[in-house]
Motif scaffolding. Structure first.
Motif, short mmCIF file in Angstrom:
data_model
loop_
_atom_site.label_atom_id
_atom_site.label_comp_id
_atom_site.label_asym_id
_atom_site.label_seq_id
_atom_site.Cartn_x
_atom_site.Cartn_y
_atom_site.Cartn_z
N ILE A 155 0.94 -1.19 -0.01
CA ILE A 155 -0.09 0.02 0.06
C ILE A 155 0.86 1.35 -0.09
O ILE A 155 1.61 1.50 0.67
CB ILE A 155 -0.92 0.10 1.09
CG1 ILE A 155 -1.96 -1.10 0.98
CG2 ILE A 155 -1.80 1.26 1.27
CD1 ILE A 155 -2.94 -1.34 2.39
N LYS A 195 1.06 5.93 6.05
CA LYS A 195 0.02 4.98 6.76
C LYS A 195 0.47 4.86 8.09
O LYS A 195 1.70 5.04 8.36
CB LYS A 195 0.02 3.79 6.03
CG LYS A 195 1.43 3.02 5.53
CD LYS A 195 1.20 2.07 4.61
CE LYS A 195 2.63 1.37 4.19
NZ LYS A 195 2.35 0.45 3.06
N TYR A 215 -7.74 2.01 4.32
CA TYR A 215 -6.99 2.75 3.18
C TYR A 215 -8.03 3.65 2.56
O TYR A 215 -7.79 4.86 2.32
CB TYR A 215 -6.21 1.76 2.07
CG TYR A 215 -5.76 2.34 0.95
CD1 TYR A 215 -4.55 3.10 1.27
CD2 TYR A 215 -6.35 2.51 -0.22
CE1 TYR A 215 -3.90 3.82 0.02
CE2 TYR A 215 -5.63 3.05 -1.22
CZ TYR A 215 -4.58 3.83 -1.12
OH TYR A 215 -3.94 4.37 -2.11
#
Length: 334
Positions: free
Chosen positions: A201, A205, A226
């Motif tokens: 990803i 984050k 996400y």
């Protein structure tokens, strides 16, 4: 084996990761056939669809003619040189013949028979969440039809693989009443495999350990986080609405829900109300009567014997830590 690409969210594709043990199980079935249809159940979003799609590629590479259907999304894959198969699946998926979802599910069996009639000696049918498409009342009949295909193929074959995946906890009881299938659980991704997915990803984050504690290794929850820009509260609120954690539900079962959020095995007590347990199973909040932790009985890596942080007990587990937190939040607000 070629690793497939899957859409985690719109605009973000990731490579299939982990599930080596689950793929090994599929390879074993390919070697000796599935004597009974395999019905694989587990938490919502734990990766059953990804495993089935990767398995379709694996079986193709092993020389199988493969039909994979996902009726709810009107999606199919046909790995065969019999062009009629792909054409008829496409017609069903497009809704040309009426009730597309139910017809696509049924057609998977009919077309597997066709492949056998066309002298294909190694065939596989992989059906994803078909019970939602045909209705839970028809689940047992569908499994029996698959069993009939295995036991009485229209021609002699070398191998047949028949696998159905479902997230419906109530289906397990209905199918388990008969001797028409093997029921096998799949759990969320193990920590190491989930880390490989997390690493794909892009962008900023939260730390991996934080994401792990929220999701418990559930790929679908990872995609929701996400999409929500890592706003756990937003995802939690959506989950509460989907599971209909209403004030009347919480008020009625407060005593037992409070015990269960602290230890899900509290619901294993003979005093625990069966009506509540059935509700939690039907709403896909818990997995009840978890199989013993023995790799022979699991598709892929089994969960730990107990993990209080993730909401996993010996006999009962919350589907993910966030499912438990949704109930805890509902208790606080009621």
């Amino acid at each position: 084996m070629k690793r497939i690409k899957l859409s985690l969210t719109p605009g973000l594709e990731v490579e299939f990761v982990d599930r080596e043990l689950a793929l090994k199980k599929m390879e074993e079935w390919a070697e000796r056939s599935t004597r009974l249809p395999k019905v694989v159940f587990g938490p919502e979003g734990c990766g059953k669809t990804a495993w089935l799609r990767q398995s379709a590629v694996l079986l193709r590479e092993l020389g199988f003619h493969v039909i994979y259907v996902d009726p709810l999304h009107r999606y199919f894959e046909a790995y065969t040189d019999v062009k009629e198969v792909a054409r008829r699946l496409a017609e069903a998926a497009a809704g040309v013949l009426g009730d597309a979802e139910a017809w696509l599910a049924t057609l998977a069996i009919d077309l597997t028979k066709l492949l056998i009639e066309r002298m294909k000696r190694r065939v596989a049918v992989l059906a994803d969440d078909v019970f939602q498409a045909i209705g839970l009342g028809e689940a047992a009949k569908y499994v029996k039809a698959l069993l009939g295909l295995i036991e009485y193929p229209p021609r002699s074959v070398d191998a047949i693989v028949a696998v159905v995946a479902t997230s419906e906890g109530v289906t397990r009881r209905e199918i388990g009443r008969h001797r028409w299938a093997d029921l096998l659980p799949m759990w969320n991704l193990p920590k190491e495999g989930f880390k490989k997915l997390y690493d794909q990803i892009p962008g900023d984050k939260p730390p991996f350990e934080e994401v792990w504690r929220v999701t418990g290794g559930n790929p679908h929850l990872l995609s929701e986080l996400y999409e929500a820009k890592w706003d756990v509260e937003e995802v939690l609120r959506r989950l509460m609405r989907r599971k209909e954690l209403t004030p009347d539900f919480v008020a009625r079962w407060r005593h037992w829900l409070e015990k269960a959020v602290e230890d899900p095995d509290a619901l294993w007590s003979p005093d625990a109300p069966r009506e509540l347990i059935d509700e939690l199973i039907a709403r896909n909040l818990v997995v009840y009567n978890i199989y013993e932790r023995d790799p022979r009985f699991w598709i892929g890596e089994e969960p730990p014997e107990r993990d209080p942080e993730l909401g996993i007990g010996k006999d009962i587990a919350w589907q993910t830590p966030l499912h438990r937190e949704a109930v805890r939040k509902a208790l606080e607000g009621a």
